[in-house]
Design a protein around this motif. Structure first.
Motif, short mmCIF file in Angstrom:
data_model
loop_
_atom_site.label_atom_id
_atom_site.label_comp_id
_atom_site.label_asym_id
_atom_site.label_seq_id
_atom_site.Cartn_x
_atom_site.Cartn_y
_atom_site.Cartn_z
N ARG A 172 -4.52 -7.74 -6.44
CA ARG A 172 -5.44 -6.59 -6.50
C ARG A 172 -4.72 -5.32 -6.06
O ARG A 172 -4.80 -4.28 -6.71
CB ARG A 172 -6.65 -6.85 -5.61
CG ARG A 172 -7.66 -5.69 -5.61
CD ARG A 172 -8.57 -5.71 -4.41
NE ARG A 172 -7.80 -5.74 -3.18
CZ ARG A 172 -7.94 -6.68 -2.24
NH1 ARG A 172 -8.80 -7.65 -2.36
NH2 ARG A 172 -7.19 -6.64 -1.15
N ASP A 173 -3.97 -5.37 -4.94
CA ASP A 173 -3.27 -4.19 -4.45
C ASP A 173 -2.11 -3.79 -5.36
O ASP A 173 -1.81 -2.61 -5.49
CB ASP A 173 -2.82 -4.38 -3.01
CG ASP A 173 -3.97 -4.22 -2.02
OD1 ASP A 173 -4.94 -3.53 -2.36
OD2 ASP A 173 -3.89 -4.79 -0.92
N ASN A 174 -1.46 -4.76 -5.98
CA ASN A 174 -0.42 -4.42 -6.96
C ASN A 174 -1.02 -3.66 -8.14
O ASN A 174 -0.44 -2.70 -8.63
CB ASN A 174 0.29 -5.68 -7.45
CG ASN A 174 1.21 -6.28 -6.41
OD1 ASN A 174 1.52 -5.65 -5.40
ND2 ASN A 174 1.63 -7.51 -6.64
N ALA A 175 -2.20 -4.09 -8.59
CA ALA A 175 -2.88 -3.38 -9.68
C ALA A 175 -3.31 -1.99 -9.24
O ALA A 175 -3.20 -1.02 -10.01
CB ALA A 175 -4.09 -4.19 -10.15
N ARG A 176 -3.78 -1.86 -8.00
CA ARG A 176 -4.15 -0.54 -7.47
C ARG A 176 -2.94 0.39 -7.43
O ARG A 176 -3.02 1.57 -7.76
CB ARG A 176 -4.72 -0.66 -6.06
CG ARG A 176 -6.11 -1.17 -6.00
CD ARG A 176 -6.53 -1.29 -4.55
NE ARG A 176 -7.91 -1.73 -4.41
CZ ARG A 176 -8.45 -2.11 -3.27
NH1 ARG A 176 -7.73 -2.12 -2.15
NH2 ARG A 176 -9.70 -2.50 -3.23
N LEU A 177 -1.79 -0.15 -6.99
CA LEU A 177 -0.57 0.65 -6.92
C LEU A 177 -0.13 1.09 -8.32
O LEU A 177 0.24 2.24 -8.53
CB LEU A 177 0.55 -0.13 -6.23
CG LEU A 177 1.91 0.57 -6.15
CD1 LEU A 177 1.82 1.86 -5.34
CD2 LEU A 177 2.95 -0.37 -5.54
N GLU A 178 -0.18 0.19 -9.26
CA GLU A 178 0.20 0.52 -10.64
C GLU A 178 -0.71 1.61 -11.21
O GLU A 178 -0.24 2.57 -11.83
CB GLU A 178 0.15 -0.72 -11.52
CG GLU A 178 0.54 -0.47 -12.96
CD GLU A 178 1.99 -0.06 -13.15
OE1 GLU A 178 2.26 0.67 -14.13
OE2 GLU A 178 2.85 -0.43 -12.34
N ALA A 179 -2.02 1.48 -10.99
CA ALA A 179 -2.96 2.49 -11.49
C ALA A 179 -2.73 3.84 -10.79
O ALA A 179 -2.79 4.90 -11.43
CB ALA A 179 -4.40 2.01 -11.28
N GLY A 206 -6.76 8.47 -5.45
CA GLY A 206 -5.97 7.43 -4.81
C GLY A 206 -6.57 6.06 -5.10
O GLY A 206 -7.39 5.91 -6.01
N ALA A 207 -6.21 5.09 -4.31
CA ALA A 207 -6.76 3.74 -4.48
C ALA A 207 -8.25 3.73 -4.16
O ALA A 207 -9.02 3.03 -4.81
CB ALA A 207 -6.02 2.76 -3.59
N GLU A 208 -8.66 4.51 -3.16
CA GLU A 208 -10.07 4.56 -2.79
C GLU A 208 -10.59 5.98 -2.60
O GLU A 208 -11.78 6.21 -2.71
CB GLU A 208 -10.31 3.76 -1.50
CG GLU A 208 -10.14 2.27 -1.68
CD GLU A 208 -10.59 1.48 -0.48
OE1 GLU A 208 -10.88 2.07 0.57
OE2 GLU A 208 -10.65 0.25 -0.61
N THR A 209 -9.74 6.93 -2.26
CA THR A 209 -10.16 8.31 -2.02
C THR A 209 -9.20 9.25 -2.74
O THR A 209 -8.30 8.80 -3.45
CB THR A 209 -10.16 8.64 -0.51
OG1 THR A 209 -8.83 8.51 -0.02
CG2 THR A 209 -11.09 7.73 0.27
N GLY A 236 -7.39 -7.80 3.30
CA GLY A 236 -6.96 -9.15 2.99
C GLY A 236 -5.54 -9.31 2.52
O GLY A 236 -5.02 -10.43 2.48
N ASP A 237 -4.84 -8.25 2.14
CA ASP A 237 -3.46 -8.37 1.68
C ASP A 237 -2.56 -8.59 2.90
O ASP A 237 -2.50 -7.76 3.80
CB ASP A 237 -3.06 -7.10 0.93
CG ASP A 237 -1.73 -7.24 0.20
OD1 ASP A 237 -0.85 -7.99 0.67
OD2 ASP A 237 -1.59 -6.61 -0.87
#
Length: 141
Positions: free
Chosen positions: A29-36, A102-105, A136-137
């Motif tokens: 999930r965090d890898n996908a967030r970083l890519e986006a 960003g990922a959330e903000t 969770g990461d």
């Protein structure tokens, strides 16, 4: 006898698969967030008379507390080095009103200016940064 071995194998393999998924789903999930996040940074237009100094060598980082500090935070940072004919004030004006999600903000943007490069033009390092609480990461714990 085959049924017994099959049940025994399932009893050993199922918990291992469950543990693997428990660990890897937050990482994926965090890898996908970083890519986006990286794609959104690249989609933001560069200032006029400016180009990416090293288009094949960008710094994209994910980890715990990249901006220092304490706590369990997942941090995302994308760093671009630009070559520009603009003044630092013009670069600031371009990025002061920038909105990059960003990922959330809303992501934070920091500019670092360097002396003139060997190929001419001024260099500016653009760091785009975002952070969120640990979710969770294992890399952010």
């Amino acid at each position: 006898m085959r049924i017994l071995w099959g049940c025994l194998a399932a009893a050993v393999i199922a918990p291992l698969v469950g543990l693997f998924l428990l660990i890897m789903i937050p990482e994926w999930r965090d890898n996908a967030r970083l890519e986006a996040f990286y794609e959104r940074v690249l989609d933001y237009p560069l200032p006029p008379n400016t180009q990416d100094a090293f288009p094949g060598d960008r710094d994209v980082t994910f980890g715990k507390n990249l901006a220092m500090g304490s706590g369990s935070y997942c941090d995302y940072r994308v760093r671009l080095t630009l070559r520009t004919a603009l003044t630092p004030q013009e670069i600031h004006r371009h990025y002061d009103d920038a909105f990059i999600a960003g990922a959330e903000t809303r992501a934070m943007i920091t500019l670092h200016f360097a002396d003139e490069g060997p190929a001419g033009g001024h260099r500016v390092i653009v760091e785009v940064y975002d952070s969120h609480d640990w979710d969770g990461d294992w890399r952010c714990y």
